[in-house]
Scaffold this motif. Structure first.
Motif, PDB file in Angstrom:
ATOM      1  N   PHE A  80       0.825  -1.209   0.000  1.00  0.00           N
ATOM      2  CA  PHE A  80       0.000   0.000   0.000  1.00  0.00           C
ATOM      3  C   PHE A  80       0.863   1.266   0.000  1.00  0.00           C
ATOM      4  O   PHE A  80       0.469   2.295  -0.572  1.00  0.00           O
ATOM      5  CB  PHE A  80      -0.956   0.001   1.183  1.00  0.00           C
ATOM      6  CG  PHE A  80      -2.101  -0.968   1.039  1.00  0.00           C
ATOM      7  CD1 PHE A  80      -2.776  -1.101  -0.167  1.00  0.00           C
ATOM      8  CD2 PHE A  80      -2.508  -1.752   2.105  1.00  0.00           C
ATOM      9  CE1 PHE A  80      -3.831  -1.995  -0.319  1.00  0.00           C
ATOM     10  CE2 PHE A  80      -3.564  -2.641   1.975  1.00  0.00           C
ATOM     11  CZ  PHE A  80      -4.233  -2.767   0.761  1.00  0.00           C
ATOM     12  N   LEU A  81       2.048   1.212   0.631  1.00  0.00           N
ATOM     13  CA  LEU A  81       2.954   2.361   0.566  1.00  0.00           C
ATOM     14  C   LEU A  81       3.349   2.628  -0.877  1.00  0.00           C
ATOM     15  O   LEU A  81       3.331   3.781  -1.338  1.00  0.00           O
ATOM     16  CB  LEU A  81       4.194   2.081   1.413  1.00  0.00           C
ATOM     17  CG  LEU A  81       5.251   3.195   1.436  1.00  0.00           C
ATOM     18  CD1 LEU A  81       4.771   4.385   2.262  1.00  0.00           C
ATOM     19  CD2 LEU A  81       6.582   2.679   1.979  1.00  0.00           C
ATOM     20  N   SER A  83       1.329   8.816   7.327  1.00  0.00           N
ATOM     21  CA  SER A  83       0.644   9.838   8.131  1.00  0.00           C
ATOM     22  C   SER A  83       1.018  11.233   7.665  1.00  0.00           C
ATOM     23  O   SER A  83       0.157  12.127   7.573  1.00  0.00           O
ATOM     24  CB  SER A  83       0.990   9.659   9.612  1.00  0.00           C
ATOM     25  OG  SER A  83       0.560   8.403  10.089  1.00  0.00           O
ATOM     26  N   ALA A  84       2.297  11.442   7.369  1.00  0.00           N
ATOM     27  CA  ALA A  84       2.732  12.746   6.876  1.00  0.00           C
ATOM     28  C   ALA A  84       2.107  13.062   5.521  1.00  0.00           C
ATOM     29  O   ALA A  84       1.728  14.208   5.243  1.00  0.00           O
ATOM     30  CB  ALA A  84       4.248  12.795   6.785  1.00  0.00           C
ATOM     31  N   TRP A 129      -2.287   5.672   1.377  1.00  0.00           N
ATOM     32  CA  TRP A 129      -1.692   6.030   2.656  1.00  0.00           C
ATOM     33  C   TRP A 129      -2.496   5.505   3.847  1.00  0.00           C
ATOM     34  O   TRP A 129      -1.911   4.964   4.798  1.00  0.00           O
ATOM     35  CB  TRP A 129      -1.540   7.552   2.745  1.00  0.00           C
ATOM     36  CG  TRP A 129      -0.907   8.179   1.543  1.00  0.00           C
ATOM     37  CD1 TRP A 129      -1.442   9.135   0.740  1.00  0.00           C
ATOM     38  CD2 TRP A 129       0.401   7.894   0.998  1.00  0.00           C
ATOM     39  NE1 TRP A 129      -0.568   9.469  -0.272  1.00  0.00           N
ATOM     40  CE2 TRP A 129       0.569   8.730  -0.144  1.00  0.00           C
ATOM     41  CE3 TRP A 129       1.430   7.025   1.354  1.00  0.00           C
ATOM     42  CZ2 TRP A 129       1.723   8.718  -0.918  1.00  0.00           C
ATOM     43  CZ3 TRP A 129       2.579   7.010   0.584  1.00  0.00           C
ATOM     44  CH2 TRP A 129       2.724   7.841  -0.532  1.00  0.00           C
ATOM     45  N   ALA A 130      -3.807   5.651   3.816  1.00  0.00           N
ATOM     46  CA  ALA A 130      -4.624   5.201   4.948  1.00  0.00           C
ATOM     47  C   ALA A 130      -4.538   3.685   5.112  1.00  0.00           C
ATOM     48  O   ALA A 130      -4.461   3.168   6.242  1.00  0.00           O
ATOM     49  CB  ALA A 130      -6.076   5.638   4.753  1.00  0.00           C
ATOM     50  N   ALA A 141      -2.432  -1.269   7.841  1.00  0.00           N
ATOM     51  CA  ALA A 141      -1.639  -2.502   7.773  1.00  0.00           C
ATOM     52  C   ALA A 141      -0.454  -2.439   8.736  1.00  0.00           C
ATOM     53  O   ALA A 141      -0.136  -3.427   9.404  1.00  0.00           O
ATOM     54  CB  ALA A 141      -1.165  -2.742   6.349  1.00  0.00           C
ATOM     55  N   SER A 142       0.204  -1.288   8.800  1.00  0.00           N
ATOM     56  CA  SER A 142       1.326  -1.138   9.732  1.00  0.00           C
ATOM     57  C   SER A 142       0.869  -1.329  11.173  1.00  0.00           C
ATOM     58  O   SER A 142       1.520  -2.023  11.962  1.00  0.00           O
ATOM     59  CB  SER A 142       1.973   0.235   9.573  1.00  0.00           C
ATOM     60  OG  SER A 142       2.528   0.394   8.291  1.00  0.00           O
ATOM     61  N   ASN A 143      -0.262  -0.720  11.510  1.00  0.00           N
ATOM     62  CA  ASN A 143      -0.786  -0.873  12.864  1.00  0.00           C
ATOM     63  C   ASN A 143      -1.134  -2.331  13.166  1.00  0.00           C
ATOM     64  O   ASN A 143      -0.885  -2.824  14.275  1.00  0.00           O
ATOM     65  CB  ASN A 143      -2.020   0.005  13.053  1.00  0.00           C
ATOM     66  CG  ASN A 143      -1.678   1.476  13.242  1.00  0.00           C
ATOM     67  OD1 ASN A 143      -0.578   1.808  13.690  1.00  0.00           O
ATOM     68  ND2 ASN A 143      -2.597   2.360  12.893  1.00  0.00           N
ATOM     69  N   ASN A 144      -1.710  -3.018  12.190  1.00  0.00           N
ATOM     70  CA  ASN A 144      -2.038  -4.430  12.391  1.00  0.00           C
ATOM     71  C   ASN A 144      -0.777  -5.257  12.630  1.00  0.00           C
ATOM     72  O   ASN A 144      -0.738  -6.119  13.514  1.00  0.00           O
ATOM     73  CB  ASN A 144      -2.793  -4.970  11.175  1.00  0.00           C
ATOM     74  CG  ASN A 144      -4.226  -4.496  11.115  1.00  0.00           C
ATOM     75  OD1 ASN A 144      -4.838  -4.199  12.142  1.00  0.00           O
ATOM     76  ND2 ASN A 144      -4.788  -4.418   9.918  1.00  0.00           N
TER      77      ASN A 144
END
Length: 439
Positions: free
Chosen positions: A222-223, A335-336, A228-229, A234-237
């Motif tokens: 996704f990056l 996030s940025a 972005w969202a 995915a990073s948080n998961n």
């Protein structure tokens, strides 16, 4: 079995590998047709083993290293280093296009054949889920080597790579579009998500996909797609499973070890020993570090004479495809990009606290607090350059961002990769083009 033999007929590399293996060969000569869960696990293990070490080769194309003109292996790499793709010496090392398809071959055996033979079980689901994840990862790397960088405005027409998902000897293996290949990658990723049931893998088995590894791969996908969202989600998961960072203040060790606290997927040796011994660190990369306060400088590099050399890679213990540091930097960058500067700054500060000494961290925390969106994105990009030195990520990061101009010198001659150079996308290897004129 008929399907397996057809696959072996199509994949030339697979023929070579499989003929020496105990699986996927004909029974009359004493070989084994995969029938049991253990048989199919052995087949998938071969697929993991077949995943090539192409990250070393793409590091040659970046601004990270200088190739030693006097190294024994110089002749095999000089044309890669000078981006001479159209008229390379015949002995130049090929990018492992066929190696990635070899991995796909093994994954396809599991996906297409194991489901109908094996009884329902959690282990069966895990096995097939891993095969989907491994196939997705192989196609992701193929696309980011040989396809154009993802651009949502042109992905539907940009040339990608061929998709081979099932046996069909009549199929013309013509490259699909970038959008179509990403569609398949995302589909495989979702199938893997449905089937995988191991949160993480035990040390020594963490070359295999787990839920944590799948979410880490999802965040990278996704990056690159600029979603972005979704990259943040995915990073948080992934961080719910693996969020520990090596604190270089307390433990000055390489964070790329397969048994380190950051390890999520330990599949690849991203900087092989031959290249490690035939290169040294470029001034561009050295200058990217605060050599006094950035603790990575002393951990990642060693000085010999007037040159610096890489410590990463070249050892069995250093297998690294995904690790926790990437999750923090992906979350911060995404996030940025969404102008959520509070989350981006908090995330990047959490990360750099483990990488700088107290003086360096205190200085940076003040500077980061004052950064606007552009300045923060630049800083996060520089952190990725510093953090992932010699891990094979720099070329992909350059492709998806600035595609900056790079200058290399070979035997005293200057070679330039201009900004936005078409050579940021690799041509298909000559042997692949000879075997498949559709490329």
């Amino acid at each position: 079995m008929k399907n397996i033999l057809k696959y072996a007929f199509f994949f030339v590399t697979a023929i070579t590998t499989v003929s020496c293996d105990d699986y996927l060969d004909v029974q009359p000569i004493g070989k084994v047709i995969p029938e049991t869960l253990a048989d199919y696990r052995a087949v998938l293990t071969r697929g993991y083993e077949a995943f090539p070490e192409h990250k070393s080769l793409i590091t040659l194309r970046t601004d990270e290293m200088i190739l030693d003109d006097f190294s024994n292996d110089f002749v095999y790499w000089k044309d890669i280093y000078s981006w001479n793709d159209g008229n390379a010496d015949r002995i130049t090392t090929d990018f492992q296009y066929d190696g990635l398809y070899n991995t796909i071959f093994y994954a396809n055996v599991i996906i297409n054949d194991a489901n109908g033979k094996l009884a329902a079980s959690a282990d069966k689901d895990q096995l097939i889920g891993e095969a989907y994840a491994l196939r997705a990862y192989a196609y992701f790397d193929l696309l980011n080597l040989f396809g154009k960088p993802y651009n949502p405005a042109t992905a539907a027409t940009d040339k990608g790579v061929p998709l081979a998902l099932k046996v069909d000897l009549e199929q013309a293996y013509i490259p699909e579009t970038v959008a179509k290949v990403y569609e398949q990658i995302l589909s495989d990723k979702e199938e893997a998500k449905r089937l995988l049931n191991k949160d993480t893998q035990a040390k020594g088995l963490n070359y295999r996909f787990s839920k944590a590894a799948l979410y880490a791969m999802e965040s990278r996908i996704f990056l690159y797609q600029k979603e972005w969202a979704k990259a943040i989600e995915a990073s948080n998961n992934a961080l719910t499973y693996k969020n520990a960072l090596v604190d270089l203040n307390a433990t000055p060790v390489l964070p790329t070890s397969y048994d380190g606290v950051e390890s999520i997927l330990a599949l690849e040796d991203v900087f092989n020993n031959n290249l490690k011994g035939s290169s040294y660190v470029s001034s561009d990369l050295l200058d990217a570090y605060d050599q006094v306060n950035d603790l990575r400088f002393g951990v990642y590099f060693r000085k010999s004479g007037g040159d610096f050399y890489f410590k990463k890679g070249g050892e069995l213990a250093q297998k690294c495809s995904f690790r926790a540091a990437e999750l923090y930097l992906t979350k911060a960058e995404s996030s940025a990009q969404l102008n959520d500067l509070t989350t981006a700054k908090t995330t990047v500060l959490t990360f750099i606290k483990k990488r700088y000494n107290a003086a360096g961290y205190n200085t940076l925390s003040v500077e980061i607090d004052a950064m606007n969106q552009t300045e923060l994105l630049d800083f996060i990009g520089q952190e990725r350059q510093r953090e992932f030195a010699a891990e094979g990520q720099r070329w992909f990061d350059l492709r998806r961002t600035t595609q900056k101009e790079i200058t290399h010198y070979v035997s005293g001659d200057e070679y330039i990769l201009i900004q936005n150079d078409p050579r940021y996308t690799l041509p298909f290897p000559q042997n692949a083009r000879l075997n498949n004129p559709n490329l």
